[in-house]
Design a protein around this motif. Structure first.
Motif, short mmCIF file in Angstrom:
data_model
loop_
_atom_site.label_atom_id
_atom_site.label_comp_id
_atom_site.label_asym_id
_atom_site.label_seq_id
_atom_site.Cartn_x
_atom_site.Cartn_y
_atom_site.Cartn_z
N LYS A 124 0.83 -1.21 0.00
CA LYS A 124 0.00 0.00 0.00
C LYS A 124 0.87 1.27 0.00
CE LYS A 124 -3.92 1.87 2.56
NZ LYS A 124 -4.77 1.75 3.72
N LEU A 125 2.02 1.21 0.68
CA LEU A 125 2.86 2.40 0.81
C LEU A 125 3.63 2.72 -0.47
CD1 LEU A 125 4.45 2.04 4.37
CD2 LEU A 125 2.28 3.06 3.69
N SER A 126 3.79 1.73 -1.31
CA SER A 126 4.58 1.91 -2.52
C SER A 126 4.02 3.06 -3.36
CB SER A 126 4.55 0.59 -3.30
OG SER A 126 5.15 0.79 -4.53
N GLY A 127 4.85 4.01 -3.67
CA GLY A 127 4.44 5.15 -4.50
C GLY A 127 3.81 6.30 -3.73
N LEU A 128 3.51 6.11 -2.43
CA LEU A 128 2.89 7.19 -1.66
C LEU A 128 3.94 8.13 -1.05
CD1 LEU A 128 -0.02 5.47 0.35
CD2 LEU A 128 -0.20 6.96 -1.66
N PRO B 120 8.84 10.61 -0.08
CA PRO B 120 8.19 9.30 -0.07
C PRO B 120 8.01 8.77 1.37
CG PRO B 120 10.03 9.33 -1.62
CD PRO B 120 10.10 10.61 -0.84
N LEU B 121 6.96 7.98 1.58
CA LEU B 121 6.74 7.36 2.91
C LEU B 121 7.82 6.33 3.21
CD1 LEU B 121 2.90 6.65 2.93
CD2 LEU B 121 4.12 8.34 4.29
N ASN C 152 15.12 9.22 -1.99
CA ASN C 152 14.15 8.71 -2.96
C ASN C 152 13.63 7.35 -2.53
OD1 ASN C 152 14.60 10.83 -5.01
ND2 ASN C 152 16.66 9.98 -4.98
N SER C 153 12.51 6.95 -3.14
CA SER C 153 11.94 5.65 -2.77
C SER C 153 12.67 4.53 -3.49
CB SER C 153 10.45 5.62 -3.12
OG SER C 153 10.29 5.97 -4.46
#
Ligand SMILES: [Fe+2]
Length: 281
Positions: free
Chosen positions: A155-159, A188-189, A280-281
């Motif tokens: 769910k966190l991916s990309g947020l 990013p989270l 960065n993520s």
């Protein structure tokens, strides 16, 4: 130079090194590698000048500058914004504060998360400490991420989230104000540590205000959930200060909090920064 791990969650005590001396390239590399491995280093029994502390920051990645908070308090001293040194203290000179962040408990936060390019590390050198309290508590945010359920990880991916530095706030940031007057940035989270490539959860209850692109209700629910993963005994460790301790913490992998301490007892830490790179993520 001797290294003793603090806890399974991270941190290491370093002894038998004198930061007044110019360290060999080998010992400088050992300290850098240890910082990335343990997240926090506590270097004991130092008697160092500002210049010694600057040199330490230089070889740990480059001396950073604090930058001017947009919403500084009127009562704070001018000198603390001048550049590279900032005093974390409750001491005053003829009624004028010598620094800032003087009193009380501080919630978990990442230094610099509200900047476009967050500081890689924070360095604190203890000049005066209280008889009790004032401990710094560290949370290993790699472990916070690892502990997440795989569904939450997905769910966190990309947020991303908005992070705000509100000097006046001791709790969650109030979004019903003009945030153009506050230092803030979206990150990013979940970030990848720029040196190790390991993933870390990059949110905290003091500064992370909202998750972007979802409803306020969903954002609050998600952040509440993530904050619980941070304030978890399995991933935290703490440091009780002695005068002469020099502590360096990696702001990409570690968030930190401060326990309360008796008002009126002098406390002074000399704070410098190691400059960072984009996260960065
Ligand atoms: Fe801090």
């Amino acid at each position: 130079m001797k290294l003793t791990p603090i806890s399974s969650a991270g941190g290491a005590i370093i002894t038998e090194v004198d930061l007044k001396e110019i360290l060999s390239a080998e010992n400088q590399k050992k300290l850098k590698d240890a910082l990335y491995k343990y997240g926090v280093l506590v270097i004991k029994d130092q008697e160092i000048s500002d210049q010694d502390q600057f040199r330490f920051c230089e070889f740990m990645g480059g001396l950073g500058t604090r930058g001017k908070p947009l919403n500084r308090r009127k009562e704070d001293s001018d000198s603390e914004y001048a550049g590279t040194v900032h005093l974390v203290t409750n001491l005053t000179d003829q009624g004028k504060p010598l620094g800032s962040f003087g009193d009380g408990e501080v919630w978990f936060h990442h230094d610099g998360i509200f900047k476009e390019v967050p500081d890689a590390a924070t360095v604190l050198y203890a000049l005066a400490v209280t008889s009790t309290g004032g401990e710094t508590v560290f949370a290993n945010m790699h472990l916070a991420y690892d502990n997440l359920d795989s569904k939450i990880k997905a769910k966190l991916s990309g947020l991303s989230a908005l992070n705000i530095y509100d000097y006046a706030s001791r709790g969650r940031v109030d979004l019903n104000q003009d945030i153009s007057q506050l230092n803030h940035w979206i990150h990013p989270l979940v970030i990848r540590h720029p040196e190790t490539g390991k993933k870390a959860l990059y949110v905290n209850p003091l500064m992370t205000a909202r998750v972007e692109g979802i409803s306020e209700f969903e954002s609050n629910a998600l952040l509440e959930l993530l904050f619980k993963y941070q304030d978890n005994d399995d991933i935290i460790f703490e440091h009780k200060w002695d005068v002469g301790d020099l502590v360096i913490m990696d702001n990409r992998s570690i968030s930190h909090a401060r326990r309360d301490f008796p008002p009126g007892e002098p406390r002074m830490l000399r704070r410098t920064l190691v400059q960072g790179v984009s996260v960065n993520s």
